[in-house]
Write a protein that holds these residues in place. Structure first.
Motif: not given
Length: 238
Positions: A180-194, A201-212
């Motif tokens: 799941l690739r989500l780099e360079e979006n407008c996500l706050q850390v609390h927006a990532i679902p637990v 089964k997500v084993s690669i979660l790309a999150l660089d470039g967000n608001l945290f």
């Protein structure tokens, strides 16, 4: 290049089922192209000047690969739903805002690239397509990932470089989703679902470039379960 210059390409296409007409400055189908409809399995119309595709596209029912990237398309015709054998669709680098719901008929799709367009609403028509492995929606204008996205069967979902600030917790229900690739979006850390960290089964979660900061990500509940999956995948690679 005129029709005479294309004749050799057409003759070869009759034998191979493959026709490449990229970089021809085309804005409509050449007359002789329609005669190849019952034969072609691969059609490359990339890097031309198409604003629209003709309804005659529905006659190319044997197509398995269609490349219409790098044109000026603002929409796709409803008739594309007739391309029931299509496995790979590349419509990247256009100006698409909406997609026809008839794409839900394309049950053999394996890869769809819609990156670098103007899509604002999540394309529900790809949910339920059981052979679709990779869906690339990067560089669009999506703002959220809704509940209905849980119907995707993809192994990889690329949502990089959108404007996403909301992700449905139901995305964790995607039974095959591993990347799941989500780099360079407008996500706050609390927006990532637990649920994605703990129950998916997500084993690669790309999150660089967000608001945290990534260290905030490491403090989330479920981070350890996610890292166990991530580490297991990395070990398999070496």
């Amino acid at each position: 290049m005129g029709n005479s210059g294309l004749k050799q390409h057409y003759d070869t296409a009759k034998k191979t089922g493959t026709l490449t007409l990229s970089k021809r400055k085309l804005d409509e189908f050449p007359p002789n192209l329609r005669a190849l409809a019952p034969l072609l399995r691969t059609l490359d119309l990339s890097e031309n000047k198409f604003l629209h595709l003709p309804s005659e596209l529905k006659d190319f029912t044997l197509l398995k690969q269609l490349n219409i990237s790098h044109n000026r398309l603002t929409d796709l015709p409803e008739e594309m739903g007739a391309l029931v054998k299509l496995e790979c669709l590349n419509a990247s680098s256009n100006q698409l805002k909406m997609l026809p719901f008839s794409l839900s008929n394309l049950t053999h799709l394996k890869q769809v690239n819609l990156s670098d367009n103007c899509i604002k609403e999540f394309p529900f028509m790809f949910c339920g397509l059981k052979h679709l492995d990779v869906l690339d929606l990067s560089k669009n204008k999506l703002t959220d990932v809704p509940d209905a996205a849980s119907g995707l069967h993809v192994t990889e979902l690329n949502l990089n470089q959108n404007q996403i600030s909301i992700i449905s917790r139901k995305l964790a229900q995607c039974s095959r989703l591993k990347t799941l690739r989500l780099e360079e979006n407008c996500l706050q850390v609390h927006a990532i679902p637990v649920t994605i960290l703990k129950d998916s089964k997500v084993s690669i979660l790309a999150l660089d470039g967000n608001l945290f900061e990534m260290k905030q990500f490491a403090d989330l509940d479920g981070y350890e379960q996610y890292m166990e999956r991530y580490t297991a995948v990395k070990k398999k690679m070496f």
